[in-house]
Enzyme design. Structure first.
Site, PDB file in Angstrom:
ATOM      1  N   GLY A  81       0.814  -1.211   0.000  1.00 56.10           N
ATOM      2  CA  GLY A  81       0.000   0.000   0.000  1.00 56.10           C
ATOM      3  C   GLY A  81       0.841   1.253   0.000  1.00 56.10           C
ATOM      4  O   GLY A  81       2.022   1.238   0.366  1.00 56.10           O
TER       5      GLY A  81
ATOM      6  N   GLY B   2      -0.734   8.688   2.239  1.00 56.33           N
ATOM      7  CA  GLY B   2      -0.382  10.089   2.096  1.00 56.33           C
ATOM      8  C   GLY B   2       0.933  10.429   2.766  1.00 56.33           C
ATOM      9  O   GLY B   2       1.596  11.386   2.385  1.00 56.33           O
TER      10      GLY B   2
ATOM     11  N   GLY C  30       3.381   7.835   3.649  1.00 56.00           N
ATOM     12  CA  GLY C  30       4.344   6.759   3.588  1.00 56.00           C
ATOM     13  C   GLY C  30       3.805   5.524   2.911  1.00 56.00           C
ATOM     14  O   GLY C  30       2.682   5.507   2.408  1.00 56.00           O
TER      15      GLY C  30
ATOM     16  N   ASP D  92     -10.948  10.498  10.897  1.00 57.26           N
ATOM     17  CA  ASP D  92     -10.671  10.108   9.509  1.00 57.26           C
ATOM     18  C   ASP D  92     -11.230   8.722   9.214  1.00 57.26           C
ATOM     19  O   ASP D  92     -10.588   7.912   8.549  1.00 57.26           O
ATOM     20  CB  ASP D  92      -9.164  10.152   9.241  1.00 57.26           C
ATOM     21  CG  ASP D  92      -8.851  10.187   7.745  1.00 57.26           C
ATOM     22  OD1 ASP D  92      -9.726  10.606   6.964  1.00 57.26           O
ATOM     23  OD2 ASP D  92      -7.741   9.783   7.358  1.00 57.26           O
TER      24      ASP D  92
END
Length: 648
Positions: A346, A349, A351, A464
């Protein structure tokens, strides 16, 4: 004399109504179904066959597991052995009849005539030592209090005082018996009939969790059932009931507790004395408080200046005493094969995420934060300080961290099925998500948020929550992840204001985007968006150019066409249940912050098809300003936390 006569008549009426309200049983079936004659059913029935005997021989509480099946049984303290056996076996019979093939079931059996109460629960996940607020049964009296309606204010005051006394008796109980959290009180009110109140918690949780469970039940009764002549609320972790008559035989040897005496000082005199004392105190206290606040402000300003000048030595920073979780960088290099491209799973944003394997064979997920990212440093510190203090099966587990030199690395448990967005928004993988599986994921995410907001030692706002931050384990159980944007609240804090809006547009609540204020209700809004995405099978992003998913779902609801948004791959035989979930989702995404439910209330609604829920009001961003706000939001995407995982 008139008061005495009124009390006598009221008491007589209540006794006559016992036959209407005396037998109290409720069951709830949730989760997926299992096939008939499956291993799950055989294991469940095997546990059921000995449960009543185990409960009575183990002091009234028993928790057992067998190959993924978990069963809990609880009887009232001071129970009659045969009565407890009969009660548990009746609950088992009800579960087999009404929840015959459901993985999760909950039955609360209360029979005044048998002088016993008990609960039985089955689930596919261990609940031992975990506070469980749902599913819950609600059983208010069908009869309203009207005999002394003019004195309801006074009655409520005395009732609240009795609640406090019973709570104290339950949570400070030092009994050596298994059923240690138990209290049954009788209170003699001066102007009303006697009140009988009982509270009990399962003994596996701690006293703080017991108190939170009972307080949640009292709050729910007060908000939803006030004005009824008694009633009860039963949860997997606690039972609360009160009546105007004795029940369960629980009050035979109970000491009567007189109501607290009313104030002897006339009200006007009491107020004047209070004001006089307050004035005297204010003269001395106010200057001291002002000087103290000024002093604290100077200290904080000095601290900020010193930190900005000297910086923070990350190599020596112990992250809240969590240095024991520090990983050696060379070990991480070996585990990830020097962060090889083949192990990359993956890109976020701040890392990249890699799969790794420790020397003992344990698989891990490694997030390597981008060097020199100021926001990445904040995210790193946030995750270490928060996740190391949180433990819940629906939150991703942080195994440790590494901060050697310029490296900032977070090590998590490995979750093999990637994130929810890779299933729900994929045309092929979405077919794997049956309605039962989607409902279980929704309920799991809700439980994770309840833990963050109410049940952990901290109060945390995630800020978030989105589909890409919900990971799925090998059994498709959800785990909320990515706490880099999370904020810690004091237990008595309700809201806060931020200088910069962070998060992902489309999941952010209106008051957060417009006014930069956030609270637990901000997470509730995000949860509602995720819930609607689960039902529609479409990302909120697909609706950006028009209304946005919450506003679109709201308009369909108002037009009587809510069924049109249901994912076409879902079975229409479950449409009633799905429509209830849409209803709950719309309540979560309401524009009005105060009208959004808490996550604990959402859990109750999700777990029961019988609890009435209010009608939703207009959804967030429904007005014409949505497009303008969206355009403003896209300009600040560099400030948002966006993590996308791709499976290999």
């Amino acid at each position: 004399m008139k008061n005495s006569a009124a009390i006598f008549l009221t008491s007589s009426l209540i006794l006559l109504l016992q036959t209407l309200h005396g037998v109290k049983a409720g069951f709830i079936c949730v989760g997926s179904s299992f096939p008939t004659n499956s291993s799950y059913q055989k294991n469940r029935d095997s546990l059921f066959s000995t449960l009543s005997d185990k409960v009575t021989t183990n002091g009234g509480f028993y928790n057992a597991s067998l190959d993924g099946v978990h069963v809990v049984g609880l009887c009232r303290r001071d129970y009659d052995r045969q009565g407890c056996i009969n009660c548990v076996e009746e609950s088992i019979r009800q579960i087999k009849t009404s929840c015959s093939n459901r993985v999760q079931s909950f039955h609360c059996n209360s029979d005044d005539r048998e002088r016993v109460s008990c609960l039985v629960r089955t689930t596919d996940q261990s609940t031992y030592r975990i506070l469980e607020l749902g599913p819950a049964t609600n059983d208010p009296s069908p009869v309203a209090i009207d005999t002394f309606a003019k004195n309801m204010t006074l009655f409520r005051q005395e009732w609240e005082a009795m609640v406090d006394r019973t709570l104290e008796a339950v949570t400070i109980d030092n009994s050596t018996t298994v059923l240690k959290y138990y209290g049954a009180l009788k209170s003699e009110f001066s102007e009303f009939p006697n009140v009988y109140m009982m509270m009990q918690c399962t003994p596996d949780i701690n006293s703080g969790a017991c108190k939170r469970c009972l307080q949640a039940s009292v709050t729910y009764f007060r908000d939803q059932n006030w004005g009824r002549q008694g009633g009860g609320i039963c949860r997997p972790s606690c039972v609360f009931r009160w009546e105007f008559y004795p029940f369960y035989g629980a009050f035979a040897n109970v000491t009567r507790v007189p109501a607290p005496p009313r104030a002897l000082i006339p009200r006007t005199e009491a107020i004047s004395i209070t004001r006089l004392k307050g004035g005297i105190i204010a003269i001395f206290v106010v200057p001291i408080v002002i000087n103290l606040l000024v002093f604290i402000g100077l200290i904080r300003a000095y601290t900020r200046i010193r930190k900005s000048y000297n910086g923070i030595n990350e190599a020596q920073y112990d992250y809240g005493g969590q240095s024991k979780l520090r990983f050696d960088f060379r070990m991480i290099l070996t585990a990830t094969d020097d962060f090889s491209f083949e192990n990359k799973i993956g890109q976020g944003g701040f890392g990249s995420v890699y799969k790794g394997k420790l020397p003992g064979g344990e698989e891990i997920a490694v997030k390597r934060l981008t060097r020199g990212s100021g926001q990445g440093e904040i995210e790193f510190r946030n995750e270490v300080l928060l996740l190391t203090r949180l433990q819940h099966r629906n939150l991703v587990k942080l195994l440790g961290f590494c901060n050697e030199g310029d490296e900032e690395i977070l090590v998590y448990e490995f979750v093999p099925n990637s994130s929810l967005d890779h299933f729900i928004f994929d045309e092929e993988k979405r077919l794997l998500l049956t309605w039962d599986m989607r409902a279980r994921i929704i309920e799991g995410v809700a439980r994770g948020l309840v833990y963050l907001h109410e049940d952990s030692q901290l109060r945390i706002i995630h800020r978030d929550l989105k589909a890409s931050n919900i990971l799925l384990d090998a059994y498709m159980n959800p785990k909320v992840a990515d706490f880099g944007m999370a904020r810690l609240f004091n237990m008595d804090q309700t809201r806060a204001v931020t200088r910069k809006v962070v998060g992902t547009f489309g999941y952010m609540a209106p008051e957060y985007v417009r006014n930069r204020t956030f609270s637990v209700k901000t997470d509730v809004y995000s949860f509602g968006v995720v819930l609607l995405e689960m039902i529609t099978g479409r990302s909120n992003k697909n609706y950006f150019e028009a209304l946005g998913l919450p506003a679109y779902a709201w308009k369909c609801w108002v037009a009587g066409e809510a069924a049109s948004i249901i994912d076409h791959v879902l079975s229409r035989s479950r449409s009633n249940e799905i429509m209830r979930f849409i209803h709950i989702g719309l309540l979560c995404v309401q524009e009005n912050v105060s009208k959004r439910p808490t996550m604990s209330l959402v859990i109750q609604w999700l777990g029961s098809e019988t609890i009435a829920i209010p009608l939703p009001t207009v959804a967030g961003f429904t007005n014409a300003s949505y497009q303008a706000e969206h355009e403003a939001g896209t300009l600040s995407l560099n400030e948002l936390s966006i993590t996308e995982l791709s499976p290999r």
